[in-house]
Write a protein that holds these residues in place. Structure first.
Motif, PDB file in Angstrom:
ATOM      1  N   ARG A 207       0.823  -1.211   0.000  1.00 18.94           N
ATOM      2  CA  ARG A 207       0.000   0.000   0.000  1.00 18.94           C
ATOM      3  C   ARG A 207       0.853   1.255   0.000  1.00 18.94           C
ATOM      4  O   ARG A 207       0.509   2.252  -0.629  1.00 18.94           O
ATOM      5  CB  ARG A 207      -0.928   0.021   1.217  1.00 18.94           C
ATOM      6  CG  ARG A 207      -2.094  -0.934   1.136  1.00 18.94           C
ATOM      7  CD  ARG A 207      -3.063  -0.723   2.282  1.00 18.94           C
ATOM      8  NE  ARG A 207      -3.691   0.587   2.227  1.00 18.94           N
ATOM      9  CZ  ARG A 207      -4.562   1.038   3.116  1.00 18.94           C
ATOM     10  NH1 ARG A 207      -4.891   0.280   4.138  1.00 18.94           N
ATOM     11  NH2 ARG A 207      -5.094   2.214   2.984  1.00 18.94           N
ATOM     12  N   ASN A 401      -3.177   2.129  -5.191  1.00 16.70           N
ATOM     13  CA  ASN A 401      -1.912   2.579  -4.586  1.00 16.70           C
ATOM     14  C   ASN A 401      -0.703   2.189  -5.430  1.00 16.70           C
ATOM     15  O   ASN A 401       0.330   1.767  -4.903  1.00 16.70           O
ATOM     16  CB  ASN A 401      -1.756   2.020  -3.173  1.00 16.70           C
ATOM     17  CG  ASN A 401      -2.812   2.528  -2.218  1.00 16.70           C
ATOM     18  OD1 ASN A 401      -2.992   3.736  -2.066  1.00 16.70           O
ATOM     19  ND2 ASN A 401      -3.549   1.628  -1.594  1.00 16.70           N
ATOM     20  N   TYR A 431      -3.264   9.711  -5.371  1.00 15.15           N
ATOM     21  CA  TYR A 431      -2.648   8.771  -4.437  1.00 15.15           C
ATOM     22  C   TYR A 431      -2.648   9.318  -3.014  1.00 15.15           C
ATOM     23  O   TYR A 431      -2.993   8.625  -2.060  1.00 15.15           O
ATOM     24  CB  TYR A 431      -1.223   8.466  -4.888  1.00 15.15           C
ATOM     25  CG  TYR A 431      -0.442   7.629  -3.916  1.00 15.15           C
ATOM     26  CD1 TYR A 431      -0.669   6.263  -3.807  1.00 15.15           C
ATOM     27  CD2 TYR A 431       0.514   8.218  -3.094  1.00 15.15           C
ATOM     28  CE1 TYR A 431       0.039   5.491  -2.902  1.00 15.15           C
ATOM     29  CE2 TYR A 431       1.231   7.450  -2.189  1.00 15.15           C
ATOM     30  CZ  TYR A 431       0.987   6.091  -2.093  1.00 15.15           C
ATOM     31  OH  TYR A 431       1.688   5.342  -1.184  1.00 15.15           O
ATOM     32  N   ARG A 435      -5.060   7.423   0.294  1.00 11.53           N
ATOM     33  CA  ARG A 435      -4.214   6.509   1.044  1.00 11.53           C
ATOM     34  C   ARG A 435      -4.983   5.550   1.952  1.00 11.53           C
ATOM     35  O   ARG A 435      -4.498   4.474   2.284  1.00 11.53           O
ATOM     36  CB  ARG A 435      -3.216   7.303   1.902  1.00 11.53           C
ATOM     37  CG  ARG A 435      -2.167   8.054   1.113  1.00 11.53           C
ATOM     38  CD  ARG A 435      -1.241   7.126   0.365  1.00 11.53           C
ATOM     39  NE  ARG A 435      -0.624   6.140   1.241  1.00 11.53           N
ATOM     40  CZ  ARG A 435       0.406   6.377   2.029  1.00 11.53           C
ATOM     41  NH1 ARG A 435       0.945   7.574   2.064  1.00 11.53           N
ATOM     42  NH2 ARG A 435       0.913   5.430   2.791  1.00 11.53           N
ATOM     43  N   THR A 438      -8.170   0.926  -0.542  1.00 12.53           N
ATOM     44  CA  THR A 438      -7.559   0.215  -1.658  1.00 12.53           C
ATOM     45  C   THR A 438      -8.483  -0.904  -2.108  1.00 12.53           C
ATOM     46  O   THR A 438      -9.195  -1.498  -1.288  1.00 12.53           O
ATOM     47  CB  THR A 438      -6.185  -0.362  -1.276  1.00 12.53           C
ATOM     48  OG1 THR A 438      -5.674  -1.144  -2.369  1.00 12.53           O
ATOM     49  CG2 THR A 438      -6.280  -1.250  -0.043  1.00 12.53           C
TER      50      THR A 438
END
Length: 604
Positions: A207, A401, A431, A435, A438
């Motif tokens: 990640r 990611n 991105y 964060r 995902t």
């Protein structure tokens, strides 16, 4: 001349050269299998589209410029709407039966399964998984289910890499590398983006912005071989084509691109929440797993009944938006984007089989097209088609990611290398905003959090730490004179919690050490106490450390005789005692440093 008796083309190979040739041969073999797997899967998708969507439902979605529906019959057909409603459910019957009967772990999107195998299973994938994944995905996608091709082909390549490493009895580390190489080769070949495929295989594993460096070159070699094999059958060139050469020339467009980044990040959040919301619903549903893809397919078909563009792959509609086709209007693209979010969630989240990269390309491209057309109408941008390409990159970056490989992916897929600058901006912003979510839930945050690297990082981190870094934890322990008799020591021993006792000579130099365990043999023999001095009990073969020793070597010394404390002596004079260092202080210091590194690498 063939290789014989250590020679290769007449030249003798040294052991390192022979070892390298073995690895080259292995990664070439992985590339060959991944390339052939891409051809097979592409053929199955073409045949399925022809006999299911075309022949039964009369639905002929447009293809991307770099592809064509070669099996479609000539002529124009009107979609049979009720077949579009039922066909995805029928596909769910067969794909659900295949998956849950033979390989339940092949449900969902295959890239996550490969990531899980890399980190938690020593790179091991059951041999049947790629076969079941290929068949189930082909059925799901060609009966109208929404998904991508990268998940199945990633598992074909990864599965063969894992299989080959297992047959050759290689280590877990080598199996993981071969698995990742196969994944990169499969993805890079079927999307005609070999460089991006190799980088994707190394970057998608985490990640945080980390790349598995040892994967890049092996995956690159395999991806080049797979790409060439696939293109020899299906033609060279990029998947998408732009009618004009998109070029970034006006810095004022960076504002619209920044807004695009925020929009695709928000849409990515909707995608991830929708996907895993639907996935969670179907996992909780009191229904046999075999039948859940049927219900998911029915929901997909209900959306496709009204909006057929949300079914199957959808790459042709992105091509419309890139080319400025008048049919790609703002309402059409909005329905395509958000309808695709729902159909992908139902198709794969219910237990169907397919990838999530392909739908992300379509969703991101459609959203980019909408933003580009709005700003074009406002007179802020000249080429709205460029926003389609950059939107693809920004959207998938936000949900996966993987900013670096995605920029290269979209550039290779569209041959739009002049858009690297705005793509870099949009992917960076997307991105940073995205964060906390995902689409690949098996991604650990970074290598430190990966089970695959737990032992490596334990040693690596310890080697960067010195005993002097723990100077506040070194205990100033009083030394025991060599000539002290045991009776005097008993009085000292009664008033201390000390377990290890360094022994000093008359010059205060370290000559031995003993533990509380060593005195037991004398403690209960009172008649010999007056005869025993502490020099008699002490061990002269002392294990010591200096302030310059690294903690990895210190821990090794702790384990030699399973001791809990060790004398620290001067680096230039081992007779000068500086204090005692306990094992628990070393482990506590290590844990503290690891926590600090995790907080530094993971600000969220």
């Amino acid at each position: 001349m063939a290789k014989k008796d250590g020679k290769f083309f007449g030249a003798r190979l040294d052991p390192k050269g022979a070892y390298a040739m073995k690895w080259v041969a292995r990664f070439v073999a992985i590339g060959v299998v991944a390339g052939l797997g891409s051809i097979l899967f592409h053929f199955l998708c073409e045949a399925g589209m022809r006999y299911f969507l075309d022949a039964l439902a009369g639905y002929r979605p447009p293809a991307a410029a770099g592809e064509s529906h070669r099996m479609f019959e000539p002529g124009v057909k009107e979609p049979v709407r009720w077949m579009l409603l039922l066909l995805p459910a029928a596909g769910g019957i067969f794909s659900g039966w295949l998956v849950y009967t033979f390989a339940p772990e092949s449900e969902g999107h295959g890239t996550d399964a490969a990531i899980d195998a890399y980190h938690n299973k020593g790179g091991f994938i059951r041999g049947r998984v790629p076969i079941i994944k290929t068949l189930a995905s082909a059925i799901t996608l060609t009966t109208g289910g929404s998904g991508g091709r990268e998940g199945p082909i990633a598992q074909i390549g990864a599965g063969f890499g894992s299989f080959l490493a297992t047959k050759l009895k290689l280590s877990d580390r080598e199996r993981r590398i071969m698995l990742a190489a196969g994944m990169g080769a499969g993805v890079g070949s079927i999307f005609r983006a070999p460089l991006a495929g190799a980088l994707f295989a190394a970057e998608v594993l985490y990640r945080d912005p980390d790349i598995e460096g040892e994967v890049v070159l092996p995956a690159g070699l395999s991806a080049v071989v797979a790409y060439c094999i696939f293109c020899l059958t299906y033609g060279w060139g990029s998947l998408f084509k732009a009618p004009v050469n998109f070029v970034f020339r006006d810095p004022a467009e960076l504002l619209p691109y920044t807004i695009l980044a925020l929009v695709v990040a928000a849409a990515g959040w909707v995608y991830v929440k929708s996907f895993y919301g639907v996935t969670g619903f179907f996992k909780r549903l009191a229904l046999p797993n075999h039948f859940k893809p049927v219900l998911g397919g029915l929901c997909t078909g209900a959306i496709g009944f009204f909006f057929p563009q949300t079914l199957a792959f959808g790459y042709g509609y992105v091509q419309w938006a890139i080319s400025g086709d008048p049919r790609a209007t703002i309402p059409f693209l909005l329905i395509l984007a958000f309808g695709k979010i729902l159909t992908t969630s139902f198709s794969i989240g219910s237990g169907g089989s397919g990838g999530v990269f392909g739908p992300s390309v379509v969703i991101g491209g459609a959203i980019g097209g909408v933003v580009g057309m709005i700003f074009h109408q406002l007179g802020w941008v000249d080429q709205p088609g460029a926003f389609v390409i950059v939107g693809m990159a920004g959207f998938f970056t936000g949900v996966s990611n993987t900013p670096i490989s995605t920029i290269i992916f979209v550039s290779e897929m569209t041959s739009s290398y002049h858009l690297l600058l705005p793509s870099l901006l949009v992917c960076t912003v997307s991105y940073l905003v995205s964060r906390k979510w995902t689409i690949y839930v098996m991604q650990p945050k970074n290598p430190i959090a990966s089970a695959a690297h737990a032992g490596d990082f334990f040693v690596d981190i310890l080697q960067t730490m010195k005993v002097k870094d723990l100077k506040d934890s070194i205990i100033q322990t009083p030394g025991i004179p060599e000539q002290m008799n045991f009776s005097a020591f008993k009085k000292f021993f009664a008033g201390t919690k000390q377990h290890y006792f360094p022994v000093l000579d008359e010059k205060k130099r370290l000559t031995g050490i003993f533990s509380s365990t060593d005195v037991r043999s004398v403690l209960f023999e009172k008649h010999i106490e007056p005869l025993v001095i502490m020099q008699d009990i002490a061990i002269s073969d002392i294990i010591t450390v200096t302030p310059e020793d690294d903690l990895n070597s210190v821990l090794k010394k702790f384990t030699i005789k399973n001791i809990d404390a060790i004398p620290v002596v001067d680096v230039n004079d081992p007779g000068i005692l500086l204090g005692m260092l306990r094992r628990r202080e070393v482990i506590a210091f290590y844990n503290q440093r690891v926590d600090e590194m995790k907080r530094t690498k993971s600000p969220d």
